[in-house]
Every structure is written in C-alpha cells, then in structure tokens.
Write a protein that holds these residues in place. Sequence first.
Motif, PDB file in Angstrom:
ATOM      1  N   LEU B  57       6.040  -7.014  -3.527  1.00  0.00           N
ATOM      2  CA  LEU B  57       4.540  -7.343  -4.106  1.00  0.00           C
ATOM      3  C   LEU B  57       3.728  -6.396  -2.804  1.00  0.00           C
ATOM      4  O   LEU B  57       3.124  -5.549  -3.062  1.00  0.00           O
ATOM      5  CB  LEU B  57       4.229  -8.821  -3.816  1.00  0.00           C
ATOM      6  CG  LEU B  57       2.822  -9.173  -4.451  1.00  0.00           C
ATOM      7  CD1 LEU B  57       2.676  -8.709  -5.966  1.00  0.00           C
ATOM      8  CD2 LEU B  57       2.656 -10.686  -4.432  1.00  0.00           C
ATOM      9  N   ARG B  58       3.881  -6.993  -1.751  1.00  0.00           N
ATOM     10  CA  ARG B  58       3.244  -6.208  -0.589  1.00  0.00           C
ATOM     11  C   ARG B  58       4.170  -6.655   0.774  1.00  0.00           C
ATOM     12  O   ARG B  58       4.601  -7.631   0.632  1.00  0.00           O
ATOM     13  CB  ARG B  58       1.763  -6.755  -0.265  1.00  0.00           C
ATOM     14  CG  ARG B  58       0.698  -6.162  -1.422  1.00  0.00           C
ATOM     15  CD  ARG B  58      -0.736  -6.937  -1.048  1.00  0.00           C
ATOM     16  NE  ARG B  58      -0.618  -8.413  -0.651  1.00  0.00           N
ATOM     17  CZ  ARG B  58      -0.811  -9.308  -1.274  1.00  0.00           C
ATOM     18  NH1 ARG B  58      -0.690  -9.068  -2.735  1.00  0.00           N
ATOM     19  NH2 ARG B  58      -0.589 -10.467  -0.960  1.00  0.00           N
ATOM     20  N   PHE B  65       4.732 -17.151   3.046  1.00  0.00           N
ATOM     21  CA  PHE B  65       4.659 -18.397   2.522  1.00  0.00           C
ATOM     22  C   PHE B  65       5.792 -19.356   2.768  1.00  0.00           C
ATOM     23  O   PHE B  65       6.258 -20.109   2.253  1.00  0.00           O
ATOM     24  CB  PHE B  65       4.425 -18.494   0.999  1.00  0.00           C
ATOM     25  CG  PHE B  65       3.027 -18.189   0.653  1.00  0.00           C
ATOM     26  CD1 PHE B  65       2.043 -18.919   0.720  1.00  0.00           C
ATOM     27  CD2 PHE B  65       2.471 -16.735  -0.073  1.00  0.00           C
ATOM     28  CE1 PHE B  65       0.562 -18.748   0.449  1.00  0.00           C
ATOM     29  CE2 PHE B  65       1.362 -16.770  -0.075  1.00  0.00           C
ATOM     30  CZ  PHE B  65       0.381 -17.363   0.010  1.00  0.00           C
ATOM     31  N   GLU B  94      -1.055 -10.686   6.793  1.00  0.00           N
ATOM     32  CA  GLU B  94      -1.019 -11.457   5.244  1.00  0.00           C
ATOM     33  C   GLU B  94      -1.272 -12.757   5.822  1.00  0.00           C
ATOM     34  O   GLU B  94      -1.907 -13.550   4.553  1.00  0.00           O
ATOM     35  CB  GLU B  94       0.305 -11.269   4.413  1.00  0.00           C
ATOM     36  CG  GLU B  94       0.631 -10.061   4.009  1.00  0.00           C
ATOM     37  CD  GLU B  94      -0.156  -9.571   2.690  1.00  0.00           C
ATOM     38  OE1 GLU B  94      -0.813 -10.954   2.126  1.00  0.00           O
ATOM     39  OE2 GLU B  94      -0.441  -8.659   2.188  1.00  0.00           O
ATOM     40  N   GLY B 100      -7.585  -7.789   8.746  1.00  0.00           N
ATOM     41  CA  GLY B 100      -7.258  -6.496   8.152  1.00  0.00           C
ATOM     42  C   GLY B 100      -5.997  -6.581   7.325  1.00  0.00           C
ATOM     43  O   GLY B 100      -5.378  -7.549   6.870  1.00  0.00           O
ATOM     44  N   ALA B 101      -5.506  -5.448   6.948  1.00  0.00           N
ATOM     45  CA  ALA B 101      -4.048  -5.242   6.142  1.00  0.00           C
ATOM     46  C   ALA B 101      -3.499  -3.975   6.258  1.00  0.00           C
ATOM     47  O   ALA B 101      -4.028  -3.114   7.098  1.00  0.00           O
ATOM     48  CB  ALA B 101      -4.840  -5.292   4.543  1.00  0.00           C
ATOM     49  N   MET B 102      -2.263  -3.689   5.702  1.00  0.00           N
ATOM     50  CA  MET B 102      -1.578  -2.654   5.775  1.00  0.00           C
ATOM     51  C   MET B 102      -1.614  -1.685   4.440  1.00  0.00           C
ATOM     52  O   MET B 102      -1.435  -2.269   3.134  1.00  0.00           O
ATOM     53  CB  MET B 102      -0.073  -3.030   6.278  1.00  0.00           C
ATOM     54  CG  MET B 102       0.065  -2.979   7.588  1.00  0.00           C
ATOM     55  SD  MET B 102      -0.584  -1.850   8.670  1.00  0.00           S
ATOM     56  CE  MET B 102      -0.593  -2.879  10.301  1.00  0.00           C
ATOM     57  N   LEU B 103      -1.856  -0.454   4.605  1.00  0.00           N
ATOM     58  CA  LEU B 103      -1.706   0.564   3.564  1.00  0.00           C
ATOM     59  C   LEU B 103      -0.348   1.232   3.769  1.00  0.00           C
ATOM     60  O   LEU B 103      -0.016   1.569   4.944  1.00  0.00           O
ATOM     61  CB  LEU B 103      -2.898   1.189   3.420  1.00  0.00           C
ATOM     62  CG  LEU B 103      -4.392   0.513   3.091  1.00  0.00           C
ATOM     63  CD1 LEU B 103      -5.555   1.640   3.392  1.00  0.00           C
ATOM     64  CD2 LEU B 103      -4.435   0.037   1.771  1.00  0.00           C
ATOM     65  N   ARG B 104      -0.145   1.934   2.624  1.00  0.00           N
ATOM     66  CA  ARG B 104       0.871   2.965   2.908  1.00  0.00           C
ATOM     67  C   ARG B 104       0.496   3.979   3.610  1.00  0.00           C
ATOM     68  O   ARG B 104      -0.619   4.280   3.780  1.00  0.00           O
ATOM     69  CB  ARG B 104       1.086   3.522   1.330  1.00  0.00           C
ATOM     70  CG  ARG B 104       2.294   4.569   1.119  1.00  0.00           C
ATOM     71  CD  ARG B 104       3.470   3.917   1.115  1.00  0.00           C
ATOM     72  NE  ARG B 104       3.694   3.089  -0.017  1.00  0.00           N
ATOM     73  CZ  ARG B 104       4.257   3.431  -1.359  1.00  0.00           C
ATOM     74  NH1 ARG B 104       4.717   4.750  -1.453  1.00  0.00           N
ATOM     75  NH2 ARG B 104       4.348   2.457  -2.354  1.00  0.00           N
ATOM     76  N   ARG B 106      -0.577   7.402   5.113  1.00  0.00           N
ATOM     77  CA  ARG B 106      -1.344   8.558   4.490  1.00  0.00           C
ATOM     78  C   ARG B 106      -0.416   9.497   4.275  1.00  0.00           C
ATOM     79  O   ARG B 106      -0.781  10.048   2.941  1.00  0.00           O
ATOM     80  CB  ARG B 106      -2.557   8.931   5.369  1.00  0.00           C
ATOM     81  CG  ARG B 106      -3.244   9.687   4.711  1.00  0.00           C
ATOM     82  CD  ARG B 106      -4.729   9.960   5.303  1.00  0.00           C
ATOM     83  NE  ARG B 106      -5.485   8.484   5.561  1.00  0.00           N
ATOM     84  CZ  ARG B 106      -6.743   8.513   5.747  1.00  0.00           C
ATOM     85  NH1 ARG B 106      -7.291   9.781   6.286  1.00  0.00           N
ATOM     86  NH2 ARG B 106      -7.368   7.358   5.989  1.00  0.00           N
ATOM     87  N   TYR B 148      -5.637  -0.915   8.232  1.00  0.00           N
ATOM     88  CA  TYR B 148      -7.294  -0.866   7.429  1.00  0.00           C
ATOM     89  C   TYR B 148      -7.766  -2.199   7.683  1.00  0.00           C
ATOM     90  O   TYR B 148      -7.297  -3.165   7.607  1.00  0.00           O
ATOM     91  CB  TYR B 148      -6.956  -0.562   6.146  1.00  0.00           C
ATOM     92  CG  TYR B 148      -8.460  -0.741   5.118  1.00  0.00           C
ATOM     93  CD1 TYR B 148      -9.099   0.333   5.291  1.00  0.00           C
ATOM     94  CD2 TYR B 148      -8.808  -1.944   4.718  1.00  0.00           C
ATOM     95  CE1 TYR B 148     -10.393   0.333   4.712  1.00  0.00           C
ATOM     96  CE2 TYR B 148     -10.005  -1.789   4.294  1.00  0.00           C
ATOM     97  CZ  TYR B 148     -10.633  -0.977   4.152  1.00  0.00           C
ATOM     98  OH  TYR B 148     -12.016  -0.850   3.582  1.00  0.00           O
TER      99      TYR B 148
END
Lengths: 82, 230
Positions: B57-58, B65, B94, B100-104, B106, B148
Amino acid sequence: MLKAIVYVTLRESVLDPQGSAVKGALHTLGFAEVADVRIGKYMEVALETDDREQAVERVREMAEKLLANTVIEDYRFEIVEG
Amino acid sequence: MKVAVIVFPGSNADLEMFNAVEDIMQVPVEYVWHSETDLAAYDVILLPGGFSYGDYLRCGAVARFSPVMEQVAKAADAGKLILGVCNGFQILLETGLLPGAMLRNRSLKYRCKMVPLRVENNQTPFTADYAENEIIQIPIAHGEGNYYCDQETLARLKANKQIVFTYEGENPNGSIENIAGICNERRNVLGMMPHPERAVHQWMSSDDGKRLFSSILKTWREQNGAAINA
C-alpha cells in the motif's frame, strides 16, 4: 454484496516521479500530445453488506484511515453491485 | 535504562540497530515484536529500517496499525525518546507522530550509498554530541525517502527548528528543503532516512553515527541522574 471501487492518486500539488518518467517514455515513443501522466492505485473492496449508505460511510473511513495518505494523496470511490 | 528495538514482519535493520545499542550505548536492549501491547519497561524505543509488511500500500502504512504502535504513541506522549530510521521514519510519518509523508525518490532509483549530512539542530536529545552545522557521513539505503510536506508544515518545521538533518551537496531523493531527518516539537521523536546504526565503527567506512547513540545516552543520564543500568 456490494463492491467499492477505490482510486487513489497523488494530489495535484505533489510531483509524481513515476508519472513524469512515463510521460517522458511516451514522448520518446512519439506520443507528443501527452501533456501529463499521473499514476495512482486502483482497489476493489468487496463488502459483505447491501446497505449502500452505510457502505459509503465505511469506505470513506477506510480511505481516510488506511487506503490513502491524505497528506499526499486524493481518493475517490464508487459503490457498485458486487 | 532499557532500550527496545521494535521488530515488524519485514524489518531488516533490526540486528544492526540492536548491535549499535550494545556496542555504543552498552545498556540492556531487547527486540520487541510488533504485536506487543506493553512498552512500559523501556525508556528508549527504536524503529528500525526494512520493508515492514512488504511496503504494501505505502511504506509504513500497515505497520502503523500494529498493536505496538499504539504503545509507541503513548510512549511519545509520555516524553520517552523515540527514533525511527528509514522505514521507521516512514512509520512515524504514517502514524502522525511526525508531520509530512514520503514519496518515491525523484530519480525513481533505490539509492544505497554514503552521504554527507548537515546537523541543522544539535539541541535535541539525539544530536547533543554533534556540533551545529557539522557535516557527518551516514549511509542511506532507500527508494522512498523523498520527504514531502505542505508549505504551512514546512514553515512550522523551520520556525520550531524541527529540521534536524539535511543532505549536504547532492540531494539523493528530491526531499523538500533537502530534509533528511526531522523531530517533533517536543524534540523526543526523531525520524531520519539515513542509517546511523550502519556508521558506528571505522570499519563501516564511518563512525559518525556513534554520537547519535551517545547523545541519547547522555540526554537520558542528564534527565535521570547517573543510574544508567537501573
């Protein structure tokens, strides 16, 4: 039985590195008209219920809690007959 | 002082984290399985790197959880020190313990190399033994470390001096403002993509990560008197 079709995509304000790479590849292949590509996720969630109203509420909760990270992603979904 | 290394299905830097604590901090350390529901015995909680739940998922989305994460949130509330490295950082994001959050990345590439980091803030329990603006060598190993956050959050991170580490020179993943590690406002939760536990001996090509562990120990001693192995 109902089924939720859930789409999760990166928010417009967030750069999508995968989408950019695919756009570049499409340009290389000669599809010059491609202006942008956004890559997302498609999920099918089978639900053991026939109550549409409740399903909408529950799936929204699922999306908010787990299926999407709303810091970077948008989601939308539809409920169909399973 | 007692340290917990949380182990999720798919964690793979747990052994290195455990060894770094044993070698550098020399205090009791235990592995704690993700299904654990009581962390009362631990003073410091470490979330190691890896691919918890296969990154399905991510990254970190499912680990968040795990029963143990509720306890980690409680420990954070209680002011205990919590460090998340790599996948551990992703889990903290999470969970919402850090913003914030993590992206792939660049570049879309998995980057595995030694990188120079700047210590932006040495006024945290994790960085007290570093000098401000010191450049240290710590390795990274990740495909999704492109940190991000929205502009409002970024302004808050800056105002509160929550940016602890930044990449010096080349940014390996495209993170906003070259961010490599951030802490919460209270300074007791730190998340970072680079692996300090993989740089604690000269034979590892750098021992600059040592002082992160010694900082934790020093802070804890200061807060709790000198009784280390109590």
